[in-house]
Design a protein around this motif. Structure first.
Motif: not given
Ligand SMILES: Cc1cc2nc3c(=O)[nH]c(=O)nc-3n(C[C@H](O)[C@H](O)[C@H](O)COP(=O)(O)OP(=O)(O)OC[C@H]3O[C@@H](n4cnc5c(N)ncnc54)[C@H](O)[C@@H]3O)c2cc1C
Length: 303
Positions: A266-269, A82-91, A1-10, A99-103
């Motif tokens: 979406t909270a956390g996104l 990217v989906e959110k279930s409860g407080d957890i995002f699944t990418v 589980m990551y705190d923050i997952l970032i999509v895009g490496g620019g 991958y799971n992340a909190k934000a």
């Protein structure tokens, strides 16, 4: 589980990673093409404060190293959902990663529309450019073409006319679609000409460098060639945000509908960089968004 997952490496995504890591959070950056983002295609970047001049590729490498030195984890994969279930995002990714992340921060950039002609990809950054503000100065005293007839094309042509020897605007329609005010300003310039009803049919090159354009006039059927050192494409931008639209709403042009806060419905996104609605799409504005999105994500995690 990551705190923050970032999509895009620019610039937006990697700056977000730097800020997240410096705030003590774990961060994973998932990038589909090359870390550093689209700036890697620029031969020279001369508007990053404090760095007089640097190649886009070198800047991209330095930015990636900076984030990785601080502990950023990276994956070279294409995010498809990217989906959110409860407080957890699944990418999830095209390659089968999950991958799971909190934000989550979406920093997926934007694609410039191209003409789809052979050899175009290789010429980007080597004769073909999308940004007169960024690259116009490299063609000082030279002949260039501007492809497009909308507001962006006309504004960029005006900038180019200040420094270039000659600017040929190539417009596929029989009229310009940009504002009359801009068209009038261009008409005043004696180093600007406009070819109407004309499309580029081929890029002419020598030793891998752009030397000219082969043109086709749709109205007369006539073929012609012009010699140019550079060609600027202003035929539209293509945000690729649709896959995430159920979590972050899009504006009429397909950009994430967000302001400087980089928040979404979406909270956390969060969204950052060229992919969101904004006035100027540049490295510094993308990096600014990355910092804001990361700080906002940290605040969300602290709630
Ligand atoms: C040729 C050229 C020259 C330029 N010159 C300058 C300049 O001199 N100065 C300046 O300030 N700006 C310049 N720009 C603009 C600048 O590059 C952008 O404004 C900046 O890169 C935006 O950063 P970003 O992180 O928002 O997006 P990007 O740099 O586009 O990065 C987004 C990243 O997300 C990745 N991505 C997209 N979708 C997914 C997915 N589904 N899964 C995983 N990864 C994904 C992309 O591959 C990309 O690497 C130039 C642009 C170009 C093309």
């Amino acid at each position: 589980m990551y705190d923050i997952l970032i999509v895009g490496g620019g610039p937006a995504g990697l700056t977000a990673a730097i800020y997240a890591l410096r705030a003590g959070r774990s961060a994973l950056v998932i990038e589909k093409n090359g870390f550093g983002g689209q700036i890697a295609f620029s031969p020279k970047v001369e508007n990053i404060p404090g760095t007089r001049t640097i190649s886009g590729a070198e800047f991209a490498d330095k930015l990636t190293d900076h984030a990785m030195d601080l502990g950023a984890e990276v994956e070279l994969e294409t995010v498809t959902a990217v989906e959110k279930s409860g407080d957890i995002f699944t990418v999830t990714t095209e390659e089968g990663g999950s991958y799971n992340a909190k934000a989550v921060i979406l920093a997926v950039g934007v694609k410039h529309r191209t003409l789809g002609l052979p050899g175009e990809e290789e010429l980007i950054g080597n004769g073909i450019s999308f940004c007169a503000v960024c690259d116009g100065a490299f063609y000082t005293g030279q002949d260039v073409a501007m492809i497009g007839g909308g507001n962006s094309a006309l504004q960029e042509a005006l900038l180019l006319a200040e420094v270039c020897n000659h600017v040929t605007i190539v417009q596929n329609l029989a009229f310009l679609t940009g504002e009359k005010k801009l068209a009038d300003a261009l008409a005043e310039k004696d180093n600007v000409s406009i070819l109407y009803s004309t499309v580029v049919s081929e890029y002419l090159t020598q030793d891998g460098a752009l030397t000219g354009l082969k043109l086709h006039n749709d109205a007369t059927g006539q073929e012609s060639e012009i010699a140019v050192n550079g060609t600027f494409l202003a035929v539209g931008l293509m945000p690729e945000n649709d896959a995430f639209a159920h979590l972050a709403s899009l504006n009429a042009w397909g950009y994430f509908d967000s302001d400087e806060s980089c928040t979404t419905a979406t909270a956390g996104l969060f969204v950052a960089g060229d992919c969101r609605s904004k006035y100027i799409r540049q490295v510094v504005t993308a990096a600014g968004d990355g910092a804001i999105a990361a700080m906002a994500a940290c605040k969300y995690l602290d709630r």
